[in-house]
Design a protein around this motif. Sequence first.
Motif, mmCIF file in Angstrom:
data_model
loop_
_atom_site.group_PDB
_atom_site.id
_atom_site.type_symbol
_atom_site.label_atom_id
_atom_site.label_comp_id
_atom_site.label_asym_id
_atom_site.label_seq_id
_atom_site.Cartn_x
_atom_site.Cartn_y
_atom_site.Cartn_z
ATOM 1 N N GLU A 1 -50.764 -31.906 -18.297
ATOM 2 C CA GLU A 1 -49.425 -31.493 -18.698
ATOM 3 C C GLU A 1 -48.397 -32.278 -17.893
ATOM 4 O O GLU A 1 -48.546 -32.432 -16.667
ATOM 5 N N LYS A 2 -47.369 -32.763 -18.563
ATOM 6 C CA LYS A 2 -46.339 -33.542 -17.882
ATOM 7 C C LYS A 2 -45.577 -32.655 -16.899
ATOM 8 O O LYS A 2 -45.284 -31.487 -17.192
ATOM 9 N N ASN A 3 -45.279 -33.206 -15.724
ATOM 10 C CA ASN A 3 -44.477 -32.552 -14.677
ATOM 11 C C ASN A 3 -45.109 -31.293 -14.092
ATOM 12 O O ASN A 3 -44.397 -30.463 -13.520
ATOM 13 N N THR A 4 -46.396 -31.133 -14.266
ATOM 14 C CA THR A 4 -47.081 -29.990 -13.643
ATOM 15 C C THR A 4 -48.421 -30.454 -13.065
ATOM 16 O O THR A 4 -48.832 -31.601 -13.259
ATOM 17 N N ASN A 5 -49.084 -29.531 -12.379
ATOM 18 C CA ASN A 5 -50.421 -29.813 -11.840
ATOM 19 C C ASN A 5 -51.534 -29.313 -12.756
ATOM 20 O O ASN A 5 -52.688 -29.252 -12.349
ATOM 21 N N GLN A 6 -51.185 -28.948 -13.970
ATOM 22 C CA GLN A 6 -52.160 -28.331 -14.877
ATOM 23 C C GLN A 6 -52.906 -29.379 -15.704
ATOM 24 O O GLN A 6 -52.291 -30.268 -16.294
ATOM 25 N N ALA B 1 -45.584 -39.505 -2.741
ATOM 26 C CA ALA B 1 -44.284 -38.894 -3.051
ATOM 27 C C ALA B 1 -43.177 -39.549 -2.244
ATOM 28 O O ALA B 1 -43.406 -40.042 -1.136
ATOM 29 N N SER B 2 -41.979 -39.551 -2.810
ATOM 30 C CA SER B 2 -40.806 -39.991 -2.049
ATOM 31 C C SER B 2 -40.292 -38.775 -1.278
ATOM 32 O O SER B 2 -41.088 -37.970 -0.809
ATOM 33 N N ASP B 3 -39.005 -38.598 -1.169
ATOM 34 C CA ASP B 3 -38.494 -37.456 -0.391
ATOM 35 C C ASP B 3 -38.353 -36.187 -1.219
ATOM 36 O O ASP B 3 -38.092 -35.123 -0.683
ATOM 37 N N HIS B 4 -38.517 -36.289 -2.524
ATOM 38 C CA HIS B 4 -38.442 -35.079 -3.348
ATOM 39 C C HIS B 4 -39.469 -35.141 -4.481
ATOM 40 O O HIS B 4 -39.815 -36.226 -4.960
ATOM 41 N N VAL B 5 -39.917 -33.952 -4.869
ATOM 42 C CA VAL B 5 -40.945 -33.827 -5.912
ATOM 43 C C VAL B 5 -40.644 -32.564 -6.710
ATOM 44 O O VAL B 5 -40.119 -31.579 -6.152
ATOM 45 N N LEU B 6 -41.010 -32.598 -7.972
ATOM 46 C CA LEU B 6 -40.921 -31.356 -8.763
ATOM 47 C C LEU B 6 -41.851 -30.317 -8.146
ATOM 48 O O LEU B 6 -43.005 -30.626 -7.841
ATOM 49 N N LYS B 7 -41.340 -29.113 -7.978
ATOM 50 C CA LYS B 7 -42.156 -28.100 -7.283
ATOM 51 C C LYS B 7 -43.413 -27.737 -8.072
ATOM 52 O O LYS B 7 -44.409 -27.294 -7.491
ATOM 53 N N SER B 8 -43.375 -27.952 -9.379
ATOM 54 C CA SER B 8 -44.561 -27.643 -10.191
ATOM 55 C C SER B 8 -45.586 -28.767 -10.170
ATOM 56 O O SER B 8 -46.677 -28.633 -10.723
ATOM 57 N N ALA B 9 -45.213 -29.902 -9.545
ATOM 58 C CA ALA B 9 -46.128 -31.049 -9.539
ATOM 59 C C ALA B 9 -46.351 -31.559 -8.118
ATOM 60 O O ALA B 9 -46.646 -32.728 -7.903
ATOM 61 N N PHE C 1 -58.513 -30.090 14.136
ATOM 62 C CA PHE C 1 -57.529 -31.144 13.870
ATOM 63 C C PHE C 1 -56.373 -30.518 13.110
ATOM 64 O O PHE C 1 -56.591 -29.833 12.104
ATOM 65 N N LYS C 2 -55.168 -30.758 13.598
ATOM 66 C CA LYS C 2 -54.010 -30.139 12.958
ATOM 67 C C LYS C 2 -52.979 -31.215 12.628
ATOM 68 O O LYS C 2 -52.663 -32.043 13.480
ATOM 69 N N LYS C 3 -52.503 -31.190 11.424
ATOM 70 C CA LYS C 3 -51.489 -32.159 10.995
ATOM 71 C C LYS C 3 -50.460 -31.447 10.120
ATOM 72 O O LYS C 3 -50.761 -30.427 9.489
ATOM 73 N N GLU C 4 -49.271 -32.035 10.085
ATOM 74 C CA GLU C 4 -48.215 -31.481 9.227
ATOM 75 C C GLU C 4 -47.888 -32.501 8.137
ATOM 76 O O GLU C 4 -47.893 -33.711 8.395
ATOM 77 N N THR C 5 -47.619 -31.982 6.951
ATOM 78 C CA THR C 5 -47.180 -32.886 5.873
ATOM 79 C C THR C 5 -45.758 -33.339 6.184
ATOM 80 O O THR C 5 -45.010 -32.618 6.861
ATOM 81 N N PRO C 6 -45.373 -34.512 5.717
ATOM 82 C CA PRO C 6 -43.959 -34.892 5.858
ATOM 83 C C PRO C 6 -43.079 -33.853 5.128
ATOM 84 O O PRO C 6 -43.513 -33.270 4.130
ATOM 85 N N ILE C 7 -41.872 -33.645 5.646
ATOM 86 C CA ILE C 7 -40.961 -32.682 4.986
ATOM 87 C C ILE C 7 -40.618 -33.226 3.598
ATOM 88 O O ILE C 7 -40.319 -34.408 3.431
ATOM 89 N N ILE C 8 -40.672 -32.328 2.641
ATOM 90 C CA ILE C 8 -40.413 -32.747 1.254
ATOM 91 C C ILE C 8 -39.481 -31.750 0.582
ATOM 92 O O ILE C 8 -39.558 -30.535 0.853
ATOM 93 N N GLN C 9 -38.625 -32.259 -0.257
ATOM 94 C CA GLN C 9 -37.733 -31.375 -1.012
ATOM 95 C C GLN C 9 -38.389 -31.067 -2.352
ATOM 96 O O GLN C 9 -38.630 -31.981 -3.143
ATOM 97 N N LEU C 10 -38.678 -29.794 -2.577
ATOM 98 C CA LEU C 10 -39.260 -29.373 -3.857
ATOM 99 C C LEU C 10 -38.125 -28.974 -4.779
ATOM 100 O O LEU C 10 -37.341 -28.073 -4.461
ATOM 101 N N ILE C 11 -37.998 -29.670 -5.900
ATOM 102 C CA ILE C 11 -36.855 -29.412 -6.800
ATOM 103 C C ILE C 11 -37.323 -28.744 -8.100
ATOM 104 O O ILE C 11 -38.489 -28.749 -8.412
#
Lengths: 268, 196
Positions: free
Chosen positions: A166-171, B52-60, B186-196
Amino acid sequence: MRLFIFYFILFFSCILKTVAQNTLPFKPLFMIGGSGGVSFPLTKFRIGQETDYLCGYKDLFIYGRPIEISHVLFKNYGIAASIEYDHVDGNSLRTDNFKNKIQQQYQDNFYILEMDSKGESEGTEVMKGQLGIFYTMDKPNFFIRPQISIGVLSLDAKRYDIFLKEKNTNQVFSLRYDYLNSRIDYFTTDLSVRFGYKLSHRFAICLDASLSHFKMNLTFQKDYQNLYTQELTSEQFNYYKNILAASTGIGFTYLVSKRTTKQKTTIN
Amino acid sequence: MIKKTALIILLFSIARFIVSCCYCSKIEFYNYTYDSVRVYNIDNSGPAAVNASDHVLKSAYGFVLCPYTTAITQRSPSLPFSIESAYATGKCDCDTPEYIGTSKDTIASIVITTNNDFDATHPANSDVSDLFKIYDHYAYSTISEYIKAETFHQTNCLTFLLMVPPPAPGNQQFSVEVKMKDGRIFKKETPIIQLI
């Protein structure tokens, strides 16, 4: 199945010829020939769905009968056997058409990640074996032969596994097309008329016209599953229909043996 | 008799020398251990996940966890009749062999925590492992299911996909803790990301 049809007709023809020669009061007419032509649909097989391209059959097709054997057994009655190849769309063309149909349906919301086909025969020919009885009306320059035949038509079908994202999702979703019938061989009946023009006492060119029928009984199932939630929806596409087709073609007949009365001989 | 014995020993030595020079091992076995891990964010909005760059769709949104390993011992396969290969000669024209590693320590658990408030039930520093799935070749697995599977290779990178996105957009950062069976963490943190 195709080999079975071939050997069945060959075996049947040999037996019949032997029986006829040993029991009848005259030597039967034995003819061989071949023909080809075009078949036109009177009822359409396609239902306008993507599954149309999963079945190796076509509404309008060219056919060829490379082997036709016939015996005149009693007066003007006889039997005939033939093997017919119907030229249908090849695997690559059907695959392209199927993929296009899937893309049209899903391209707005999905990416097609993978498409795998699992099929039976992937050729471009559908085989049909026929046995029939005919009545021949012989004239000095031509003959007319109405015939009724029964036979077996052997189709092939394909299965498909498709993965969609699905586009724009993890599904991710899976789409599976499968045919539910274990056998896709159909009983056929044919009514035909052959008009033959005699070019010599052995050789004739023929014009054929026929009506053929078989009852298609094929079901495809489409399973659409969300691979994350495992939610599954199924849909069935039924091809329960009487397929009627008219065909016309040209061919030839070669008379191998001439009718002669058997003479009894006594050895003293 | 002495001459014959000496000749046999000489021939055997020559045979060993020739065979050892021309032997090419196609598979090299080794043992390895974990040194550290690295994580990076991915954008899965397209047909395949990309960095990913600095922002990603929160559903993806997702991230990848990759282990850094070090080979600690090399196990050489033995040849028949006790003829050993001479790895030091370097005279054979061998292709690059395939390396098959065996981990000396295995992953016991992986825990993901959120550094920021994620949603009403997952405030900052709470466990959000249940919101992620490990994705591998069209299959989603929970973390525990995946690391217990026989097909799990310890050297592979793992793709974690966020299956339950946060209700509101905003900056997010996740901490990933990998516990080994020998007790190391082992502990690591993901880079900070803006979920849009």
